[in-house]
Motif scaffolding. Structure first.
Motif, PDB file in Angstrom:
ATOM      1  N   GLY A  14       0.867  -1.302  -0.020  1.00 12.56           N
ATOM      2  CA  GLY A  14       0.047   0.010   0.209  1.00 12.56           C
ATOM      3  C   GLY A  14       0.705   1.198   0.030  1.00 12.56           C
ATOM      4  O   GLY A  14       0.455   2.218  -0.638  1.00 12.56           O
ATOM      5  N   LYS A  15       1.865   1.193   0.656  1.00 14.33           N
ATOM      6  CA  LYS A  15       2.640   2.459   0.857  1.00 14.33           C
ATOM      7  C   LYS A  15       3.342   2.663  -0.583  1.00 14.33           C
ATOM      8  O   LYS A  15       3.564   3.694  -0.981  1.00 14.33           O
ATOM      9  N   ASP A  57      -5.887   6.809  -3.290  1.00 16.92           N
ATOM     10  CA  ASP A  57      -6.839   6.389  -4.524  1.00 16.92           C
ATOM     11  C   ASP A  57      -7.835   5.546  -3.942  1.00 16.92           C
ATOM     12  O   ASP A  57      -7.388   4.131  -3.689  1.00 16.92           O
ATOM     13  N   GLU A  58      -8.931   5.461  -3.703  1.00 13.39           N
ATOM     14  CA  GLU A  58      -9.971   4.655  -3.218  1.00 13.39           C
ATOM     15  C   GLU A  58     -10.056   3.191  -3.928  1.00 13.39           C
ATOM     16  O   GLU A  58     -10.103   2.055  -3.469  1.00 13.39           O
ATOM     17  N   ARG A  59      -9.711   3.221  -5.378  1.00 13.73           N
ATOM     18  CA  ARG A  59      -9.906   2.112  -6.198  1.00 13.73           C
ATOM     19  C   ARG A  59      -8.812   0.914  -5.520  1.00 13.73           C
ATOM     20  O   ARG A  59      -9.069  -0.076  -5.483  1.00 13.73           O
ATOM     21  N   SER A  87     -15.013  -1.204  -0.022  1.00 14.39           N
ATOM     22  CA  SER A  87     -15.762  -1.495  -1.302  1.00 14.39           C
ATOM     23  C   SER A  87     -15.885  -0.149  -1.979  1.00 14.39           C
ATOM     24  O   SER A  87     -15.989   0.795  -1.448  1.00 14.39           O
ATOM     25  N   LEU A  88     -16.132  -0.258  -3.215  1.00 12.32           N
ATOM     26  CA  LEU A  88     -16.349   0.886  -4.149  1.00 12.32           C
ATOM     27  C   LEU A  88     -18.036   1.107  -4.366  1.00 12.32           C
ATOM     28  O   LEU A  88     -18.851   0.161  -4.372  1.00 12.32           O
ATOM     29  N   ARG A  89     -18.423   2.535  -4.653  1.00 14.60           N
ATOM     30  CA  ARG A  89     -19.575   2.639  -5.061  1.00 14.60           C
ATOM     31  C   ARG A  89     -19.913   2.579  -6.371  1.00 14.60           C
ATOM     32  O   ARG A  89     -21.076   2.424  -7.001  1.00 14.60           O
TER      33      ARG A  89
END
Length: 127
Positions: A14-15, A57-59, A87-89
Motif C-alpha cells: 500500500g505504501k 486512491d479509493e480504487r 468496497s467501491l460505490r
C-alpha cells in the motif's frame, strides 16, 4: 551486517502504491504476488494482516482488500477483518479494453467482484 530478507506485506505494498505512478502500480502488485508465492505457506497470512493505510486512491485501497480476501481464500482462511470494510460505490475495470471487460465480468474472482472491481483471474496469475 546484512539484513535478512523479508517479503513485503500488503501494508508495505500500500505504501509503495501511494508513492508510485499509475504505470508502475501493476508491476508492484506483480512483484508482491511473486514474493508472496515464494513464502512458506505458514508465513503467507502474516503478510495480509496489517491494514494498509490509504494509497490516496479509493480504487487501489479497495483492490488491496480484495487481494487480501482472494489470497486468504486460496489458503482456505478468512480475510483479515480490515478488508470487510472496503468496497467501491462505482464499478472499476482496471483493464479497459472490450475483451478485458467482458472477460472480467464473467471471470472476476468473488473477492473483487463483490467490492465492485472486475479483473480477470489471469491478471493475478502469479499468485
Amino acid at each position: 551486517m546484512t539484513a535478512a530478507y523479508r517479503a513485503a506485506s500488503l501494508s508495505v505494498l500500500g505504501k509503495w502504491l501511494a508513492e508510485a505512478g499509475e504505470g508502475q502500480r501493476w508491476r508492484l502488485v506483480a512483484e508482491f504476488l511473486e514474493e508472496y508465492r515464494h513464502e512458506p505457506e505458514q508465513d503467507r497470512l502474516m503478510l495480509l494482516g496489517p491494514e494498509p493505510l490509504s494509497t490516496g486512491d479509493e480504487r487501489w485501497d479497495v483492490f488491496l482488500a480484495g487481494l487480501a480476501e482472494y489470497l486468504a481464500a486460496r489458503a482456505d482462511r478468512a480475510a483479515p477483518a480490515w478488508a470487510e470494510r472496503r468496497s467501491l460505490r462505482r464499478f472499476w475495470f482496471p483493464f479497459g479494453s472490450r475483451a478485458a471487460r467482458a472477460d472480467a465480468l464473467v471471470h472476476s474472482p468473488a473477492a473483487f467482484r463483490r467490492r465492485g472491481i472486475f479483473i480477470a483471474p489471469q491478471e493475478l496469475g502469479v499468485a
